[in-house]
Design a protein around this motif. Sequence first.
Motif, short mmCIF file in Angstrom:
data_model
loop_
_atom_site.label_atom_id
_atom_site.label_comp_id
_atom_site.label_asym_id
_atom_site.label_seq_id
_atom_site.Cartn_x
_atom_site.Cartn_y
_atom_site.Cartn_z
N ARG A 125 0.72 -1.13 0.15
CA ARG A 125 0.01 -0.13 0.04
C ARG A 125 0.79 1.27 0.22
O ARG A 125 2.00 1.33 0.58
CB ARG A 125 -0.71 0.09 1.05
CG ARG A 125 -1.92 -1.10 1.03
CD ARG A 125 -3.07 -0.66 2.15
NE ARG A 125 -4.06 -1.92 2.18
CZ ARG A 125 -4.09 -2.51 3.14
NH1 ARG A 125 -3.64 -2.33 4.14
NH2 ARG A 125 -5.25 -3.49 3.12
N PHE A 127 0.52 5.60 -0.04
CA PHE A 127 -0.66 6.84 0.20
C PHE A 127 -0.01 7.97 -0.32
O PHE A 127 1.14 8.48 0.01
CB PHE A 127 -0.80 7.12 1.97
CG PHE A 127 -1.37 5.78 2.41
CD1 PHE A 127 -2.82 5.55 2.47
CD2 PHE A 127 -0.54 4.95 2.95
CE1 PHE A 127 -3.50 4.40 3.15
CE2 PHE A 127 -1.10 3.84 3.77
CZ PHE A 127 -2.44 3.89 3.68
N LEU A 256 -10.57 1.92 4.17
CA LEU A 256 -9.54 1.49 3.02
C LEU A 256 -10.39 1.87 1.68
O LEU A 256 -9.82 2.32 0.78
CB LEU A 256 -9.09 0.15 3.02
CG LEU A 256 -8.25 -0.26 4.25
CD1 LEU A 256 -7.84 -1.86 4.09
CD2 LEU A 256 -7.17 0.39 4.19
N GLU A 257 -11.80 1.54 1.55
CA GLU A 257 -12.29 1.78 0.47
C GLU A 257 -12.80 3.13 0.09
O GLU A 257 -12.57 3.78 -0.71
CB GLU A 257 -13.60 0.98 0.48
CG GLU A 257 -14.73 1.06 -0.62
CD GLU A 257 -15.93 0.64 -0.41
OE1 GLU A 257 -16.58 1.02 -1.70
OE2 GLU A 257 -16.26 0.04 0.12
N GLN A 258 -12.93 4.15 1.47
CA GLN A 258 -12.73 5.28 1.26
C GLN A 258 -11.64 6.04 0.72
O GLN A 258 -11.60 7.19 -0.16
CB GLN A 258 -13.15 6.17 2.62
CG GLN A 258 -13.66 7.55 2.47
CD GLN A 258 -14.67 7.67 1.46
OE1 GLN A 258 -16.02 7.78 1.87
NE2 GLN A 258 -14.55 8.32 0.25
N THR A 260 -9.38 4.92 -0.93
CA THR A 260 -9.09 4.48 -2.37
C THR A 260 -9.88 5.39 -3.24
O THR A 260 -9.81 5.85 -4.23
CB THR A 260 -9.38 3.00 -2.48
OG1 THR A 260 -8.60 2.29 -1.86
CG2 THR A 260 -9.06 2.72 -4.12
N LYS A 261 -11.39 5.50 -2.71
CA LYS A 261 -12.20 6.31 -3.55
C LYS A 261 -11.85 7.69 -3.80
O LYS A 261 -12.03 8.53 -4.90
CB LYS A 261 -13.74 6.44 -2.89
CG LYS A 261 -14.77 7.05 -3.45
CD LYS A 261 -15.09 6.30 -4.75
CE LYS A 261 -16.37 6.97 -5.13
NZ LYS A 261 -16.80 6.31 -6.51
N GLY A 263 -8.78 8.77 -3.81
CA GLY A 263 -7.39 8.66 -4.45
C GLY A 263 -6.08 8.80 -3.92
O GLY A 263 -4.97 9.10 -4.17
N LEU A 265 -5.35 6.29 -1.63
CA LEU A 265 -4.44 4.91 -1.30
C LEU A 265 -4.49 4.19 -2.64
O LEU A 265 -5.60 4.14 -3.47
CB LEU A 265 -5.38 3.95 -0.37
CG LEU A 265 -5.27 2.58 -0.48
CD1 LEU A 265 -3.78 2.38 0.25
CD2 LEU A 265 -6.15 2.04 0.46
N SER A 266 -3.47 3.91 -2.95
CA SER A 266 -3.13 2.92 -4.02
C SER A 266 -2.44 1.55 -3.74
O SER A 266 -1.80 1.64 -2.42
CB SER A 266 -2.40 3.43 -5.35
OG SER A 266 -1.02 4.08 -4.65
N GLN A 267 -2.96 0.57 -4.17
CA GLN A 267 -2.28 -0.68 -3.78
C GLN A 267 -1.85 -1.37 -5.18
O GLN A 267 -2.29 -1.61 -6.10
CB GLN A 267 -3.35 -1.64 -3.21
CG GLN A 267 -2.93 -3.12 -2.62
CD GLN A 267 -3.91 -3.54 -1.80
OE1 GLN A 267 -4.16 -3.24 -0.58
NE2 GLN A 267 -4.37 -4.97 -2.41
#
Length: 268
Positions: A125, A127, A256-258, A260-261, A263, A265-267
């Motif tokens: 992950r 950020f 985690l979903e939020q 990512t939404k 922009g 967090l990237s995995q």
Amino acid sequence: MLRTRIADLFPQVPKDQILIEQFTRRDLSHAQRDGDEDADEDDPALLHTLTATFNGSTAHYQQVANGQVVDHEEPAAMSARFSWEPETGALSVFCEDREARRELATIFRDVALAHDGDIDDMPMRQFDLLGFSTSEMLKRLERDRIAGIESISILQIKVARPFEQQSEISGRTVVRQLSSKMEITRDRRDGRSIYQVAYKDYSADDLSQYALVQVKLVMRMAKQPHRKAHNVAVQITAPNGLNDKSRTEDDRKRVLEQLTKIGVLSQF
């Protein structure tokens, strides 16, 4: 084994001077519904964290001795923090020494997880906090909220200005990589946004000129069948640090979903 591998990476550190601490976060939702105060060993582990603390950096200070200013360098403690989620297999590694992070991730993978293959086989992950440099992020937090999160507020933004500085130590010139830091903090009862606080109280009208180091958020979780509405504090440290106060797996997934939404967090 972990101490040995870390000492190989930092040759100046004796392995018997490396302190290892272990923490486990468990899913307490079942215990809460049953009225239990303590988590049972059968409650699934949401997050495993290992912290290795050792004298891997140097503290610089001056003293006056015999009428002269004398520079001193002493070993100073630094930490490597490893966090692993059993469900997703995601690994997060944070260390002050940025260049060592990937190698530290490999060490943790080999020793604690006994995982074969290249480190790229594991999801990592990262950020990106750049979006928090402007007030446009407030619109994004309002527009791109996922289901189950009622609101998101920004409580603190920590920024830094990296620079180099030359010093004369014992007759030799040393170039140090330094950074000055500033914390912009909003009282939770303050009706202003974090950006209004930055502009008005800190005279920081352009955060994009700084390196964004850390952001603290509060996510308001909506009411659920077995839980009332509640707040979850989330601290994000660039580039690999995440510390949130989720007490259930559902909270953790939403955080985690939020991220990512919007922009952050990237995995990969």
